[in-house]
Design a protein around this motif. Structure first.
Motif, mmCIF file in Angstrom:
data_model
loop_
_atom_site.group_PDB
_atom_site.id
_atom_site.type_symbol
_atom_site.label_atom_id
_atom_site.label_comp_id
_atom_site.label_asym_id
_atom_site.label_seq_id
_atom_site.Cartn_x
_atom_site.Cartn_y
_atom_site.Cartn_z
ATOM 1 N N LEU A 69 44.980 57.818 24.391
ATOM 2 C CA LEU A 69 46.433 57.858 24.495
ATOM 3 C C LEU A 69 46.874 58.780 25.625
ATOM 4 O O LEU A 69 47.909 58.534 26.266
ATOM 5 C CB LEU A 69 47.032 58.302 23.164
ATOM 6 N N GLY A 70 46.104 59.830 25.883
ATOM 7 C CA GLY A 70 46.399 60.691 27.023
ATOM 8 C C GLY A 70 46.234 59.958 28.344
ATOM 9 O O GLY A 70 46.964 60.208 29.315
ATOM 10 N N THR A 71 45.284 59.038 28.399
ATOM 11 C CA THR A 71 45.129 58.193 29.581
ATOM 12 C C THR A 71 46.377 57.353 29.799
ATOM 13 O O THR A 71 46.875 57.223 30.928
ATOM 14 C CB THR A 71 43.893 57.294 29.439
ATOM 15 N N ALA A 72 46.915 56.781 28.722
ATOM 16 C CA ALA A 72 48.142 55.992 28.839
ATOM 17 C C ALA A 72 49.281 56.848 29.371
ATOM 18 O O ALA A 72 50.050 56.423 30.247
ATOM 19 C CB ALA A 72 48.508 55.388 27.489
ATOM 20 N N ALA A 73 49.414 58.069 28.844
ATOM 21 C CA ALA A 73 50.478 58.961 29.322
ATOM 22 C C ALA A 73 50.303 59.280 30.800
ATOM 23 O O ALA A 73 51.274 59.322 31.569
ATOM 24 C CB ALA A 73 50.491 60.234 28.486
ATOM 25 N N ALA A 74 49.053 59.492 31.238
ATOM 26 C CA ALA A 74 48.795 59.779 32.648
ATOM 27 C C ALA A 74 49.114 58.571 33.526
ATOM 28 O O ALA A 74 49.641 58.716 34.641
ATOM 29 C CB ALA A 74 47.333 60.199 32.831
ATOM 30 N N LEU A 75 48.805 57.373 33.039
ATOM 31 C CA LEU A 75 49.123 56.161 33.793
ATOM 32 C C LEU A 75 50.634 56.007 33.952
ATOM 33 O O LEU A 75 51.124 55.607 35.012
ATOM 34 C CB LEU A 75 48.546 54.937 33.079
ATOM 35 N N ARG A 76 51.349 56.323 32.890
ATOM 36 C CA ARG A 76 52.814 56.261 32.952
ATOM 37 C C ARG A 76 53.344 57.249 33.994
ATOM 38 O O ARG A 76 54.208 56.910 34.814
ATOM 39 C CB ARG A 76 53.385 56.572 31.567
ATOM 40 N N ARG A 77 52.825 58.457 33.991
ATOM 41 C CA ARG A 77 53.264 59.455 34.973
ATOM 42 C C ARG A 77 52.896 59.042 36.393
ATOM 43 O O ARG A 77 53.579 59.420 37.356
ATOM 44 C CB ARG A 77 52.637 60.820 34.660
ATOM 45 N N LEU A 80 53.089 53.626 36.479
ATOM 46 C CA LEU A 80 52.955 52.317 35.826
ATOM 47 C C LEU A 80 54.002 52.226 34.710
ATOM 48 O O LEU A 80 53.746 52.593 33.561
ATOM 49 C CB LEU A 80 51.538 52.137 35.272
ATOM 50 N N ASP A 81 55.177 51.725 35.066
ATOM 51 C CA ASP A 81 56.299 51.709 34.131
ATOM 52 C C ASP A 81 56.080 50.776 32.953
ATOM 53 O O ASP A 81 56.780 50.895 31.939
ATOM 54 C CB ASP A 81 57.590 51.306 34.867
ATOM 55 N N PHE A 82 55.133 49.831 33.080
ATOM 56 C CA PHE A 82 54.900 48.901 31.978
ATOM 57 C C PHE A 82 54.035 49.510 30.878
ATOM 58 O O PHE A 82 53.829 48.882 29.835
ATOM 59 C CB PHE A 82 54.241 47.612 32.492
ATOM 60 N N VAL A 83 53.537 50.719 31.086
ATOM 61 C CA VAL A 83 52.721 51.391 30.074
ATOM 62 C C VAL A 83 53.647 52.068 29.070
ATOM 63 O O VAL A 83 54.395 52.982 29.425
ATOM 64 C CB VAL A 83 51.782 52.433 30.713
ATOM 65 N N LEU A 84 53.611 51.605 27.820
ATOM 66 C CA LEU A 84 54.397 52.238 26.763
ATOM 67 C C LEU A 84 53.524 53.331 26.149
ATOM 68 O O LEU A 84 52.696 53.077 25.283
ATOM 69 C CB LEU A 84 54.836 51.218 25.717
ATOM 70 N N ALA A 85 53.703 54.545 26.629
ATOM 71 C CA ALA A 85 52.825 55.657 26.294
ATOM 72 C C ALA A 85 53.431 56.524 25.202
ATOM 73 O O ALA A 85 54.652 56.549 25.015
ATOM 74 C CB ALA A 85 52.563 56.497 27.544
ATOM 75 N N PRO A 86 52.601 57.275 24.476
ATOM 76 C CA PRO A 86 53.107 58.147 23.418
ATOM 77 C C PRO A 86 53.813 59.373 23.981
ATOM 78 O O PRO A 86 53.606 59.773 25.132
ATOM 79 C CB PRO A 86 51.841 58.547 22.655
ATOM 80 N N ILE A 87 54.654 59.978 23.128
ATOM 81 C CA ILE A 87 55.330 61.219 23.449
ATOM 82 C C ILE A 87 54.413 62.382 23.055
ATOM 83 O O ILE A 87 53.953 62.433 21.905
ATOM 84 C CB ILE A 87 56.666 61.320 22.683
ATOM 85 N N LEU A 135 47.057 47.765 36.832
ATOM 86 C CA LEU A 135 46.288 48.726 36.041
ATOM 87 C C LEU A 135 44.912 48.958 36.645
ATOM 88 O O LEU A 135 44.478 50.102 36.840
ATOM 89 C CB LEU A 135 46.161 48.218 34.604
ATOM 90 N N HIS A 136 44.212 47.876 36.957
ATOM 91 C CA HIS A 136 42.837 47.986 37.439
ATOM 92 C C HIS A 136 42.757 48.619 38.833
ATOM 93 O O HIS A 136 41.704 49.159 39.209
ATOM 94 C CB HIS A 136 42.181 46.613 37.462
ATOM 95 N N GLN A 137 43.850 48.569 39.598
ATOM 96 C CA GLN A 137 43.847 49.146 40.935
ATOM 97 C C GLN A 137 44.345 50.593 40.959
ATOM 98 O O GLN A 137 44.369 51.215 42.015
ATOM 99 C CB GLN A 137 44.683 48.279 41.881
ATOM 100 N N THR A 138 44.710 51.121 39.799
ATOM 101 C CA THR A 138 45.183 52.495 39.716
ATOM 102 C C THR A 138 43.997 53.457 39.627
ATOM 103 O O THR A 138 43.023 53.188 38.916
ATOM 104 C CB THR A 138 46.092 52.675 38.491
#
Length: 320
Positions: A69-77, A80-87, A135-138
């Motif tokens: 989930l921390g990876t998702a948050a980092a991707l959002r930062r 990647l606006d399509f990543v619905l990451a946790p708070i 995603l894969h190119q990030t």
């Protein structure tokens, strides 16, 4: 993939409210259990003028869940606006222990509609592919963890295959599960051997990318501002085929066509060659992982209920 419709055992709404107050300083005025999704348990929570989507993972490996989930948050930062990451909670973590077997995470409650598990509608495939290409190119965040090519739950599945003389008496669905497995034991054993053979041919980790892991329609949220990918607990560094197989005919058990335009488009956009054998590997991984989950559940002591009835249904459907 375990469908969840019942509430989790050993957990009350008051426990969830206390966890939200302690971890996120949310003063919850309304909490509603949502019988949706698979794998985890979900609620909507209202605190002041804001609403939140709350997830409980059961028996989660908390460090692993936090990294995913921390990876998702980092991707959002990273944009990647399509990543619905946790708070993050008050300690900056993406998930928080609620008990010795429950982990809590919190998300913005975004208006939208998710699909159902199964093949992507033809009209959506290109748009979902665009998300996966981005995603894969990030650049992978440092917190991202690599996958392994082992089959989760394999030991339990193999133990079950070695215990088919029966009967199984641990609950009302145990013996029907044994009978299904008995009819197909030779095929499952052959699949396990195929799995090992294909795993040996998967590309080395130096060629891996950040993958979502389960980008099926149930994890694609259609919102007024575009598509969002949800449920990032499975994100790992892995071969891109870990995501791509769900956009191919392999999703319904057919081999990918050698001239599949979608995979050719991916190759053109990314400069990567897609391995059809690795597509088949992840299709087989999914089937065997499902069989392992359902078998483990149905061999444990249990009582009647809709979630375990669904587990027996899907165990059977994967084989018959």
């Amino acid at each position: 993939m375990r469908v969840v419709r019942e509430r989790p055992e050993g957990l009350t709404d008051d426990d969830v409210v206390r966890g939200l107050a302690d971890g996120w300083r949310l003063a919850v005025s309304e909490l509603e259990f949502l019988p949706v999704g698979a794998g985890g348990y979900h609620w909507s929570a209202t605190a002041g003028a804001e609403r939140w989507f709350v997830t409980i993972d059961v028996r989660a490996d908390l460090p692993t869940l936090r990294r995913a989930l921390g990876t998702a948050a980092a991707l959002r930062r990273a944009g990647l606006d399509f990543v619905l990451a946790p708070i993050p909670d008050r300690d900056g973590d993406a998930a928080r222990p609620l008990s010795h077997q429950h982990a809590l995470s919190v998300y913005p409650l975004v208006p939208g509609t998710a699909g159902d598990f199964g093949p992507h509608p033809a009209a959506d495939r290109s748009a979902v592919l665009d998300l996966l290409i981005a995603l894969h190119q990030t650049e992978p965040p440092p917190i991202a963890q690599p996958t392994d090519l082992r089959l989760p739950g394999r030991a339990d599945l193999e133990a079950a295959l070695n215990d088919l003389e029966g009967p199984w008496t641990s609950g009302p669905y145990a013996e029907p599960a044994r009978q299904v497995l008995s009819r197909h034991a030779a095929r499952i054993t052959a699949w396990l051997q195929d799995f090992d053979n294909m795993a040996a041919d998967v590309a080395p980790a130096t060629d891996w990318v950040v993958t979502h892991g389960e980008p099926h329609p149930g994890n694609v949220l259609k919102t007024p501002t575009g598509l969002r990918l949800i449920d990032w607990d499975t994100t790992r560094l892995a071969p891109p085929e870990r995501d791509l197989w769900m956009l191919t005919p392999a999703m319904i058990g057919a081999p990918p066509h050698p001239d599949d335009g979608l995979l050719a488009h991916y190759e053109h956009r990314t400069g990567r060659t897609v391995s059809r054998r690795t597509i088949a590997f992840y299709r087989l991984w999914w089937i065997l992982a499902d069989l392992a989950v359902y078998t483990t559940e149905l061999r444990r002591p249990h009582t009647p209920g809709p979630d375990l009835a669904n587990s027996l249904h899907y165990l059977t459907a994967n084989l018959e």
